[in-house]
Scaffold this motif. Structure first.
Motif, PDB file in Angstrom:
ATOM      1  N   ILE A 136       0.426  13.481   7.177  1.00  0.00           N
ATOM      2  CA  ILE A 136      -0.023  14.555   6.612  1.00  0.00           C
ATOM      3  C   ILE A 136       0.219  14.835   5.173  1.00  0.00           C
ATOM      4  O   ILE A 136       1.233  14.273   4.610  1.00  0.00           O
ATOM      5  CB  ILE A 136       0.165  15.915   7.303  1.00  0.00           C
ATOM      6  N   GLY A 137      -0.749  15.377   4.434  1.00  0.00           N
ATOM      7  CA  GLY A 137      -0.604  15.254   2.911  1.00  0.00           C
ATOM      8  C   GLY A 137      -1.832  15.383   2.088  1.00  0.00           C
ATOM      9  O   GLY A 137      -3.008  14.988   2.741  1.00  0.00           O
ATOM     10  N   ASN A 138      -1.570  15.609   0.879  1.00  0.00           N
ATOM     11  CA  ASN A 138      -2.820  15.223  -0.144  1.00  0.00           C
ATOM     12  C   ASN A 138      -2.465  14.175  -1.198  1.00  0.00           C
ATOM     13  O   ASN A 138      -1.551  14.426  -2.050  1.00  0.00           O
ATOM     14  CB  ASN A 138      -2.823  16.584  -0.754  1.00  0.00           C
ATOM     15  N   TYR A 139      -2.896  12.903  -0.835  1.00  0.00           N
ATOM     16  CA  TYR A 139      -2.787  11.871  -1.655  1.00  0.00           C
ATOM     17  C   TYR A 139      -3.829  10.931  -1.798  1.00  0.00           C
ATOM     18  O   TYR A 139      -5.023  10.927  -1.115  1.00  0.00           O
ATOM     19  CB  TYR A 139      -1.498  11.281  -0.997  1.00  0.00           C
ATOM     20  N   SER A 140      -3.828  10.271  -2.521  1.00  0.00           N
ATOM     21  CA  SER A 140      -4.585   9.053  -2.946  1.00  0.00           C
ATOM     22  C   SER A 140      -3.946   7.575  -2.382  1.00  0.00           C
ATOM     23  O   SER A 140      -2.584   7.582  -2.168  1.00  0.00           O
ATOM     24  CB  SER A 140      -5.096   8.664  -4.250  1.00  0.00           C
ATOM     25  N   LEU A 141      -4.737   6.650  -1.925  1.00  0.00           N
ATOM     26  CA  LEU A 141      -4.103   5.342  -1.518  1.00  0.00           C
ATOM     27  C   LEU A 141      -3.941   4.409  -2.709  1.00  0.00           C
ATOM     28  O   LEU A 141      -4.973   4.333  -3.196  1.00  0.00           O
ATOM     29  CB  LEU A 141      -4.892   4.793  -0.223  1.00  0.00           C
ATOM     30  N   LEU A 142      -2.887   3.699  -2.908  1.00  0.00           N
ATOM     31  CA  LEU A 142      -2.643   2.725  -3.822  1.00  0.00           C
ATOM     32  C   LEU A 142      -2.436   1.115  -3.440  1.00  0.00           C
ATOM     33  O   LEU A 142      -1.603   1.203  -2.674  1.00  0.00           O
ATOM     34  CB  LEU A 142      -1.545   3.108  -4.888  1.00  0.00           C
ATOM     35  N   PHE A 143      -3.348   0.628  -3.747  1.00  0.00           N
ATOM     36  CA  PHE A 143      -3.162  -0.990  -3.286  1.00  0.00           C
ATOM     37  C   PHE A 143      -2.429  -1.500  -4.453  1.00  0.00           C
ATOM     38  O   PHE A 143      -3.060  -1.478  -5.696  1.00  0.00           O
ATOM     39  CB  PHE A 143      -4.477  -1.701  -3.264  1.00  0.00           C
ATOM     40  N   ARG A 144      -1.332  -2.213  -4.487  1.00  0.00           N
ATOM     41  CA  ARG A 144      -0.701  -2.733  -5.449  1.00  0.00           C
ATOM     42  C   ARG A 144      -0.458  -4.432  -5.091  1.00  0.00           C
ATOM     43  O   ARG A 144       0.104  -4.581  -4.105  1.00  0.00           O
ATOM     44  CB  ARG A 144       0.629  -2.353  -5.629  1.00  0.00           C
ATOM     45  N   MET A 145      -0.885  -5.272  -6.157  1.00  0.00           N
ATOM     46  CA  MET A 145      -0.494  -6.492  -5.948  1.00  0.00           C
ATOM     47  C   MET A 145       0.439  -6.972  -7.282  1.00  0.00           C
ATOM     48  O   MET A 145       0.228  -6.549  -8.269  1.00  0.00           O
ATOM     49  CB  MET A 145      -1.793  -7.332  -6.182  1.00  0.00           C
ATOM     50  N   ASP A 146       1.605  -7.735  -6.968  1.00  0.00           N
ATOM     51  CA  ASP A 146       2.639  -7.986  -8.020  1.00  0.00           C
ATOM     52  C   ASP A 146       3.278  -9.329  -7.484  1.00  0.00           C
ATOM     53  O   ASP A 146       3.171  -9.737  -6.628  1.00  0.00           O
ATOM     54  CB  ASP A 146       3.573  -6.710  -8.112  1.00  0.00           C
ATOM     55  N   SER A 147       3.982  -9.787  -8.517  1.00  0.00           N
ATOM     56  CA  SER A 147       4.467 -10.892  -8.381  1.00  0.00           C
ATOM     57  C   SER A 147       5.744 -11.110  -9.442  1.00  0.00           C
ATOM     58  O   SER A 147       5.697 -10.497 -10.594  1.00  0.00           O
ATOM     59  CB  SER A 147       3.764 -12.412  -8.654  1.00  0.00           C
TER      60      SER A 147
ATOM     61  N   LEU B 106       0.796  -1.070   0.047  1.00  0.00           N
ATOM     62  CA  LEU B 106       0.065  -0.079   0.113  1.00  0.00           C
ATOM     63  C   LEU B 106       0.974   1.172  -0.048  1.00  0.00           C
ATOM     64  O   LEU B 106       1.933   1.297   0.958  1.00  0.00           O
ATOM     65  CB  LEU B 106      -0.950   0.104   1.322  1.00  0.00           C
ATOM     66  N   ALA B 107       0.540   2.116  -1.002  1.00  0.00           N
ATOM     67  CA  ALA B 107       1.674   3.483  -0.975  1.00  0.00           C
ATOM     68  C   ALA B 107       0.563   4.355  -1.111  1.00  0.00           C
ATOM     69  O   ALA B 107      -0.658   4.467  -1.328  1.00  0.00           O
ATOM     70  CB  ALA B 107       2.269   3.286  -2.422  1.00  0.00           C
ATOM     71  N   LEU B 108       1.073   5.589  -0.953  1.00  0.00           N
ATOM     72  CA  LEU B 108       0.629   6.991  -1.040  1.00  0.00           C
ATOM     73  C   LEU B 108       0.887   7.645  -2.398  1.00  0.00           C
ATOM     74  O   LEU B 108       2.153   7.655  -2.823  1.00  0.00           O
ATOM     75  CB  LEU B 108       1.064   7.929   0.204  1.00  0.00           C
ATOM     76  N   ASN B 109       0.043   7.913  -3.057  1.00  0.00           N
ATOM     77  CA  ASN B 109       0.396   8.590  -4.311  1.00  0.00           C
ATOM     78  C   ASN B 109      -0.099  10.200  -4.069  1.00  0.00           C
ATOM     79  O   ASN B 109      -1.177  10.587  -4.320  1.00  0.00           O
ATOM     80  CB  ASN B 109      -0.704   8.036  -5.454  1.00  0.00           C
ATOM     81  N   GLU B 110       1.324  10.927  -4.035  1.00  0.00           N
ATOM     82  CA  GLU B 110       1.018  12.341  -3.836  1.00  0.00           C
ATOM     83  C   GLU B 110       0.437  13.018  -4.982  1.00  0.00           C
ATOM     84  O   GLU B 110       1.032  13.061  -6.079  1.00  0.00           O
ATOM     85  CB  GLU B 110       2.238  12.953  -3.263  1.00  0.00           C
ATOM     86  N   LYS B 111      -0.740  13.907  -4.868  1.00  0.00           N
ATOM     87  CA  LYS B 111      -1.054  14.677  -5.734  1.00  0.00           C
ATOM     88  C   LYS B 111      -0.102  15.706  -6.430  1.00  0.00           C
ATOM     89  O   LYS B 111       0.377  16.702  -5.452  1.00  0.00           O
ATOM     90  CB  LYS B 111      -2.519  15.408  -5.191  1.00  0.00           C
ATOM     91  N   ASP B 112      -0.089  15.708  -7.702  1.00  0.00           N
ATOM     92  CA  ASP B 112       0.740  16.816  -8.200  1.00  0.00           C
ATOM     93  C   ASP B 112       2.333  16.908  -8.070  1.00  0.00           C
ATOM     94  O   ASP B 112       3.026  17.712  -8.269  1.00  0.00           O
ATOM     95  CB  ASP B 112       0.158  18.272  -7.909  1.00  0.00           C
ATOM     96  N   GLN B 113       2.587  15.547  -7.243  1.00  0.00           N
ATOM     97  CA  GLN B 113       4.111  15.631  -6.692  1.00  0.00           C
ATOM     98  C   GLN B 113       4.710  14.555  -7.636  1.00  0.00           C
ATOM     99  O   GLN B 113       6.258  14.337  -7.613  1.00  0.00           O
ATOM    100  CB  GLN B 113       4.239  15.179  -5.295  1.00  0.00           C
ATOM    101  N   LYS B 114       4.124  13.737  -8.397  1.00  0.00           N
ATOM    102  CA  LYS B 114       4.604  12.474  -9.161  1.00  0.00           C
ATOM    103  C   LYS B 114       5.573  11.766  -8.018  1.00  0.00           C
ATOM    104  O   LYS B 114       6.673  11.169  -8.596  1.00  0.00           O
ATOM    105  CB  LYS B 114       5.768  13.202 -10.305  1.00  0.00           C
TER     106      LYS B 114
END
Length: 386
Positions: A319-330, A282-290
């Protein structure tokens, strides 16, 4: 006895009426607490115990007398679940012979016990050996395991009449604010989006229907608890790909310093035939920050997922402005994947200084720069899978 308090909570001697839910007096095998190998209950006492006040009683003793002391810990065996109007208090009696001790108290949350709500550092120093009582009032949390980690012990240390109780709080219990709640049954969760153009896709499925695809899928959901319930899963049984990945995103959240701290909670289920190389992060995808920053697992190195059952994941949010990303990989073609359920974000008591910025990745490239059209990307190996 001198008590040094470097606390986020409070330390005091309590006479309030409490309800004990975990306790050990060491007159019989202690079943409510787990101690590491540096503790032992002796058959012959060197001084009176606290329970009976005579030499026939028992207590637990710290046995390591080396100068270089390793970290020693104890914890409750079972989860502590507090009602809305009470908190938990840790109480014990200590017998310290001309020395001092320092220990940290933390509330561990999530099945991996990696999220740690710090209560504080407690120091005790005595000159005359006698039994001294101490009670520590903990922050309010709904489900946790108290961890006591000793960082320094000088002198002989014994513990007796150890307990965790439900007790009234000396300060108002903060109200819990929920800003996101998704169980795929009473809430549809249409705001969750599976990213296209990736190898795998997330989708909502009923538990009974999922079993028709693959017998290893969760046979019941977590929220409803039967085959009629729904969960989000990544079914890759028909689309194995080396290095395949699938992303599930929330909408953007905005957390400021004036807001309470929020924590994310969800259930995951790892299913399949071979588990070693499929991962959920699970990661934070920060808005407008790439940029992205992983927040769960909190300590990802050599992380061990729990297989074939619903498991609780928990992580504080910065604290921040971001979405949450669930990532599954193998890493390779492998018949295993994940399902998730009961996703929620609620206010919690974690301090702001709990967070620190690590594992940030920032990269942007439009492949139009005439000076470096490939942005430094090189294809040095031709024998790797794409």
């Amino acid at each position: 006895m001198l008590i040094t308090i470097l606390l986020l909570g409070y330390c005091f001697i309590s006479t309030s009426k409490t309800q004990k839910i975990s306790q050990c007096n060491f007159e019989k095998p202690c079943e409510d607490f787990l101690f590491d190998s540096y503790w032992i209950v002796e058959n012959v006492s060197s001084h009176i115990d606290h329970t009976y006040g005579n030499l026939s009683g028992h207590y637990i003793t710290y046995t390591n007398s080396s100068i270089s002391q390793p970290l020693t810990v104890f914890r409750t065996k079972d989860w502590i679940n507090t009602p809305l109007n009470l908190i938990a208090c840790l109480s014990s009696w200590v017998y310290l012979v001309r020395g001092r001790i320092y220990f940290n108290l933390e509330l561990a949350q999530g099945d991996d016990l990696q999220a740690r709500l710090p209560i504080g550092i407690i120091g005790i120093r005595v000159n005359d050996p006698e039994w001294d009582g101490i009670t520590i009032e903990m922050f309010y949390a709904t489900l946790f395991i108290p961890f006591v980690s000793f960082t320094n012990i000088t002198g002989s240390l014994d513990i007796d009449d150890l307990s965790v109780s439900l007790c009234p709080s000396s300060k108002p219990i903060p109200s819990i604010k929920m800003i996101f709640d998704c169980d795929f049954d009473k809430t549809v969760c249409s705001e969750l989006v599976s990213f296209s153009h990736y190898s795998y896709s997330w989708s909502v499925v009923q538990a009974e229907e999922a079993e028709n695809y693959t017998i290893q899928a969760p046979e019941v959901d977590y929220f409803v608890g039967n085959k009629t319930g729904h969960y989000m899963w990544l079914n890759n049984s028909d689309s194995f790909q080396p290095g395949g990945a699938g992303y599930l995103s929330t909408y953007f959240f905005r957390f400021t310093s004036s807001d309470p701290i929020y924590c994310l909670s969800f259930q995951y289920y790892r299913f399949g035939l071979i588990f070693q190389i499929s991962k959920l992060t699970l990661a934070l995808n920060e808005k407008d920050q790439k940029s992205v920053a992983q927040i769960w697992p909190i300590n990802p190195i050599n992380y061990t997922y729990i297989n074939q059952r619903w498991s609780w994941a928990y992580a504080p949010l910065p604290i921040g402005n971001y979405s949450l990303l669930f990532r599954m990989d193998s890493d390779y073609e492998v018949n295993s994947s994940f399902a998730i359920n009961s996703i929620s974000i609620k206010s919690c008591e974690y301090p702001q200084k709990y967070f620190y910025s690590t594992s940030n990745i920032e990269f942007t490239c439009d492949f139009d720069n005439p000076m470096d059209s490939t942005c430094g990307i090189q294809n040095d190996y031709t024998d790797l899978h794409p």
